[in-house]
Scaffold this active site. Structure first.
Site, PDB file in Angstrom:
ATOM      1  N   ASP A  48      -5.273   9.046   9.706  1.00 39.77           N
ATOM      2  CA  ASP A  48      -3.888   8.730  10.049  1.00 39.77           C
ATOM      3  C   ASP A  48      -3.510   9.254  11.424  1.00 39.77           C
ATOM      4  OD1 ASP A  48      -3.533   7.527   7.595  1.00 39.77           O
ATOM      5  OD2 ASP A  48      -2.878   9.382   6.634  1.00 39.77           O
ATOM      6  N   TYR A  63     -10.732  -4.324   3.692  1.00 37.12           N
ATOM      7  CA  TYR A  63      -9.774  -3.802   4.666  1.00 37.12           C
ATOM      8  C   TYR A  63     -10.545  -3.560   5.961  1.00 37.12           C
ATOM      9  CZ  TYR A  63      -5.834  -0.942   6.404  1.00 37.12           C
ATOM     10  OH  TYR A  63      -4.774  -0.438   7.120  1.00 37.12           O
ATOM     11  N   GLU A 111       0.855  -1.177   0.000  1.00 33.92           N
ATOM     12  CA  GLU A 111       0.000   0.000   0.000  1.00 33.92           C
ATOM     13  C   GLU A 111       0.899   1.237   0.000  1.00 33.92           C
ATOM     14  OE1 GLU A 111      -2.895   0.202   3.075  1.00 33.92           O
ATOM     15  OE2 GLU A 111      -4.031  -1.519   2.326  1.00 33.92           O
TER      16      GLU A 111
END
Length: 274
Positions: free
Chosen positions: A60, A175, A49
Site C-alpha cells: 500500500d 488482479y 474490495e
C-alpha cells in the site's frame, strides 16, 4: 458458481466492465462504513474490495496505508471488518465482497476459523497480498468448498513460474497490478498494461481486472478498453484524509466526493464500445 463468477457472467452478457472500488474497513469510522458500502453500490460498484486494517501493509502507498492507520486507531479489527460485511449482507445479498489484506491476522485467527467467519459474514473472495499460490496449501481448495474465490496478483515483474501458479490456482478474477510500485502510484503506462492484459487473457479464461494507478475517467477508459474491470482505491480513499472523523458534515462531504468520483468512473466505463 460463486457470486463473483455470476457477476462477471452477467456483466459479459451486458457488455459491461466491472467497477471495483476499494475502501478500508472502518475508515473514516466504523459507524459510517456499512452505509459507505451501500452508497458505492448505488453509484455503480459491481463488486467491492474491503481492506483489512493492518499495521505493516507492504503493497500500500501512503494514502491507503494512512486509511489503515485511521481504521486501527478507531479500533477496527479483522473480526470487526467481517461483522461490517455481515451487516451489509442484511440488505444486499448480491454484490460480491472481496477482502484484501495481509496474512498475519489470518494466522492469528486460524485458517479454518477465518474461512468459517468469512462464509458466515457473506464474503465472496479473499486476496492475501503476502500469500503466494505456492504456499497456499489447502487454503485455496478450502475457500472453493465454501463458495469463495482466492484471488492472486500478477505484476509486470512476475516470473514465469509464479505466473503459471497464479493462473492455475486463482479464482474469480486475475488482479493485474498495472505498474512497478505501490497503490496510488502515478506512473501508469496504459500501452504496456494493454499488452500485458492481452497476454494474460491468452492464457486464461478468467476475467482480468487492473488496479494500482487508476484515478480518473481517462485512465479508467484507457484500461477498460482492454481489461474486464478496474479496481480503484487511492482516488477514493484520499477523500477521508485530513478530515475530522467526528465531524458528521465533514464525513458526509467526503463521501459525496467519493460518490462523484464513482459516477465519473462508471460513466467512463459505460462509454466504452465493447
Amino acid at each position: 458458481m460463486t457470486r463473483i463468477e455470476s457477476t462477471f457472467e452477467t456483466l459479459k452478457a451486458q457488455n459491461k466492465k466491472a467497477l471495483i472500488p476499494y475502501v478500508m474497513a472502518g475508515d473514516p469510522t466504523p459507524d459510517n462504513f456499512v452505509g459507505l458500502l451501500h452508497d458505492l453500490v448505488k453509484h455503480g460498484a459491481d463488486m467491492i474490495e474491503v481492506g483489512l486494517p493492518f499495521s505493516d501493509p507492504m503493497a500500500d502507498g501512503p494514502t491507503v496505508a494512512l486509511a489503515g492507520e485511521r481504521a486501527l486507531a478507531a479500533g477496527t479489527s479483522t473480526r470487526d471488518a467481517l461483522n461490517m460485511v455481515a451487516e451489509f449482507r442484511k440488505q444486499d445479498t448480491q454484490t460480491p465482497i472481496i477482502l484484501m489484506g495481509y496474512l498475519n491476522p489470518v494466522e492469528i485467527i486460524g485458517y479454518d476459523n477465518f474461512v468459517t467467519l468469512c462464509e458466515q459474514a457473506g464474503v465472496d473472495g479473499i486476496l492475501m497480498v503476502d500469500l503466494p499460490p505456492a504456499e497456499a496449501g489447502s487454503f485455496t481448495q478450502h475457500l472453493t468448498e465454501h463458495a469463495m474465490n482466492e484471488i492472486f496478483l500478477l505484476s509486470p515483474t512476475t516470473l514465469p513460474e509464479r505466473r503459471e501458479q497464479v493462473l492455475t490456482h486463482c479464482g474469480g478474477y486475475i488482479y493485474y497490478v498495472s505498474l512497478k510500485g505501490v497503490t496510488g502510484s502515478a506512473t501508469l503506462d496504459t500501452d504496456d498494461v494493454a499488452i500485458q492484459v492481452q497476454a494474460i487473457k491468452a492464457e486464461t479464461d478468467l476475467p482480468v481486472c487492473v488496479g494500482f494507478g487508476i484515478r480518473d475517467a481517462a485512465s479508467a477508459k484507457a484500461i477498460g478498453q482492454h481489461a474486464d474491470g478496474i479496481v480503484v482505491g487511492s482516488a477514493l480513499v484520499q477523500n477521508f484524509a485530513d478530515i475530522d472523523a467526528s465531524d458528521a458534515a465533514a464525513v458526509a462531504n467526503a463521501q459525496q466526493k467519493i460518490m462523484a468520483k464513482m459516477d465519473e468512473l462508471r460513466g467512463a466505463l459505460d462509454s466504452l464500445t465493447v
